[in-house]
Design an enzyme around this catalytic site. Sequence first.
Site, PDB file in Angstrom:
ATOM      1  N   LYS A 168      50.544  37.610  34.230  1.00 23.87           N
ATOM      2  CA  LYS A 168      50.190  36.019  34.468  1.00 23.87           C
ATOM      3  C   LYS A 168      51.445  34.883  34.484  1.00 23.87           C
ATOM      4  O   LYS A 168      52.389  35.116  33.800  1.00 23.87           O
ATOM      5  CB  LYS A 168      49.382  35.596  33.557  1.00 23.87           C
ATOM      6  CG  LYS A 168      48.123  36.179  33.368  1.00 23.87           C
ATOM      7  CD  LYS A 168      47.239  36.257  34.720  1.00 23.87           C
ATOM      8  CE  LYS A 168      45.800  36.955  34.276  1.00 23.87           C
ATOM      9  NZ  LYS A 168      44.619  36.684  35.520  1.00 23.87           N
ATOM     10  N   ASP A 197      49.988  36.556  38.944  1.00 22.37           N
ATOM     11  CA  ASP A 197      48.641  35.780  39.184  1.00 22.37           C
ATOM     12  C   ASP A 197      48.740  34.371  38.446  1.00 22.37           C
ATOM     13  O   ASP A 197      48.964  34.191  37.438  1.00 22.37           O
ATOM     14  CB  ASP A 197      47.648  36.480  38.479  1.00 22.37           C
ATOM     15  CG  ASP A 197      46.254  35.945  38.609  1.00 22.37           C
ATOM     16  OD1 ASP A 197      46.075  35.045  39.419  1.00 22.37           O
ATOM     17  OD2 ASP A 197      45.357  36.619  38.115  1.00 22.37           O
ATOM     18  N   GLU A 223      49.079  36.228  43.450  1.00 19.44           N
ATOM     19  CA  GLU A 223      47.798  35.984  43.596  1.00 19.44           C
ATOM     20  C   GLU A 223      47.126  34.774  42.935  1.00 19.44           C
ATOM     21  O   GLU A 223      47.720  33.985  42.068  1.00 19.44           O
ATOM     22  CB  GLU A 223      46.975  36.885  42.205  1.00 19.44           C
ATOM     23  CG  GLU A 223      45.659  36.977  42.444  1.00 19.44           C
ATOM     24  CD  GLU A 223      45.116  38.161  41.420  1.00 19.44           C
ATOM     25  OE1 GLU A 223      43.938  38.219  40.863  1.00 19.44           O
ATOM     26  OE2 GLU A 223      45.764  39.145  41.351  1.00 19.44           O
ATOM     27  N   GLU A 249      39.022  36.441  44.382  1.00 18.44           N
ATOM     28  CA  GLU A 249      38.408  36.553  43.146  1.00 18.44           C
ATOM     29  C   GLU A 249      37.649  35.126  43.018  1.00 18.44           C
ATOM     30  O   GLU A 249      36.372  35.311  42.306  1.00 18.44           O
ATOM     31  CB  GLU A 249      39.192  36.799  41.865  1.00 18.44           C
ATOM     32  CG  GLU A 249      39.950  35.648  41.176  1.00 18.44           C
ATOM     33  CD  GLU A 249      40.266  35.934  39.888  1.00 18.44           C
ATOM     34  OE1 GLU A 249      40.105  35.363  38.992  1.00 18.44           O
ATOM     35  OE2 GLU A 249      41.511  36.728  39.888  1.00 18.44           O
ATOM     36  N   ASP A 272      35.636  40.429  44.740  1.00 16.72           N
ATOM     37  CA  ASP A 272      34.963  41.037  43.618  1.00 16.72           C
ATOM     38  C   ASP A 272      33.531  41.209  43.701  1.00 16.72           C
ATOM     39  O   ASP A 272      32.667  40.475  44.289  1.00 16.72           O
ATOM     40  CB  ASP A 272      35.153  39.707  42.335  1.00 16.72           C
ATOM     41  CG  ASP A 272      34.490  40.143  41.146  1.00 16.72           C
ATOM     42  OD1 ASP A 272      33.332  40.625  41.157  1.00 16.72           O
ATOM     43  OD2 ASP A 272      35.148  39.883  39.946  1.00 16.72           O
ATOM     44  N   HIS A 299      39.073  42.490  42.483  1.00 14.96           N
ATOM     45  CA  HIS A 299      39.368  41.858  41.111  1.00 14.96           C
ATOM     46  C   HIS A 299      38.345  42.557  40.038  1.00 14.96           C
ATOM     47  O   HIS A 299      37.149  42.485  40.286  1.00 14.96           O
ATOM     48  CB  HIS A 299      39.021  40.459  41.355  1.00 14.96           C
ATOM     49  CG  HIS A 299      38.780  39.702  39.986  1.00 14.96           C
ATOM     50  ND1 HIS A 299      37.705  39.247  39.638  1.00 14.96           N
ATOM     51  CD2 HIS A 299      39.739  39.336  39.093  1.00 14.96           C
ATOM     52  CE1 HIS A 299      37.885  38.704  38.437  1.00 14.96           C
ATOM     53  NE2 HIS A 299      39.083  38.696  38.206  1.00 14.96           N
TER      54      HIS A 299
END
Length: 378
Positions: A168, A197, A223, A249, A272, A299
């Site tokens: 992250k 992400d 992401e 996502e 997703d 995701h």
Amino acid sequence: MTLIESVEIQQVDLQPKVRRTDAIQSFVAQETVLLTIRCSDGSTGTGYTYTIGTGGSSIVALLQDHLAPQLIGRNPAEYEAIWQHLFYHTHATAVGAITSLALAAIDTALWDRNTRVAGLPLWVAAGGAKPRVRTYTTEGGWLHLSASELVEQTLNAQDEGFYGAKVKVGRPHLSEDVARLAAVREAVGDDFELMVDANQGFTLGEALRRAHAFEPLHLAWLEEPMPAENIAGHRQLSASTTVPVAVGESMYHPAQFAEYMKADACSIVQADVARVGGITPWLKIAHLAEAMNIAICPHFLMELHVSLCAAVPNSAWVEYIPQLDTLTGSRVRIEQGYAVAPGEPGLGIDWDWQAIRANQHVNVTVGTRAARVAVRGA
């Protein structure tokens, strides 16, 4: 003709196995809503959907009050007709997260029932492109972790056989993100994939600045750098960096993915299956991406996505985040860094019904005997 006679709805809340934080939120609990259809020929199918802490009761209410009653008396084999009918029945609340999540519970239950009756595993029934898919892990990359913790956990993932790991990003200053990523890259070497992400946390200006700073780290993708609604910003970013941009996502309908792909605003789509409304629309997104020469790397929900990724040729990765272990009798099988698609008929999820009943706090059934008789006209 076989007809759906009743629909059971259950909710179980699961606590994350580790603390999960990103640039804008925390994963509080997986509100897991399960839906089981029971049909006149004795066949059944179970699907599910989820949230990360809010909205579970709203999904249950939408299912109980508006969607499940529409299933009674329908032929469960009619995936597309049922999906389209329910989508337009709730058109005033679509496209949106709650409606799509509720549709997914129904659609996955239909696919489970129909593939069980056909005697086919989901990955074969949906296309059968390949029996296994590479995996990367997200469980060690949370935003609150220090650089040394990130290094330790990513090295552990490498030792366990994963081909990549997600970290992250979105620390207050660019230098913090770069320092954390550089430490991990140095530790794992150049042949291990690193995904990052941002969870929609950047403005366009900050996304451009950070993507430029990330380029020497040879990332697999960046992401959700910005809010999903900002297609123009993603297009500008994609044209300005060598880092592949991944989105999806936080998108809820195939048309939203089509707009991104037509605009050259992404290099990877991350549909997703729960958030887009189920397997039926997920496959449309995957094949649309295939036609555009774009990879799909979904995701979360690895228990479903392993089979869907195995079904289509343009899937590149399955995201490893274990969450259903306490409710199932089996786990996703990982062999030499690849997730192996289940070979059993149906979705391939071995639900532990004793554990589900012990932990559920919602259980409602739609479709009484009187209602079934009325539908049949008896």
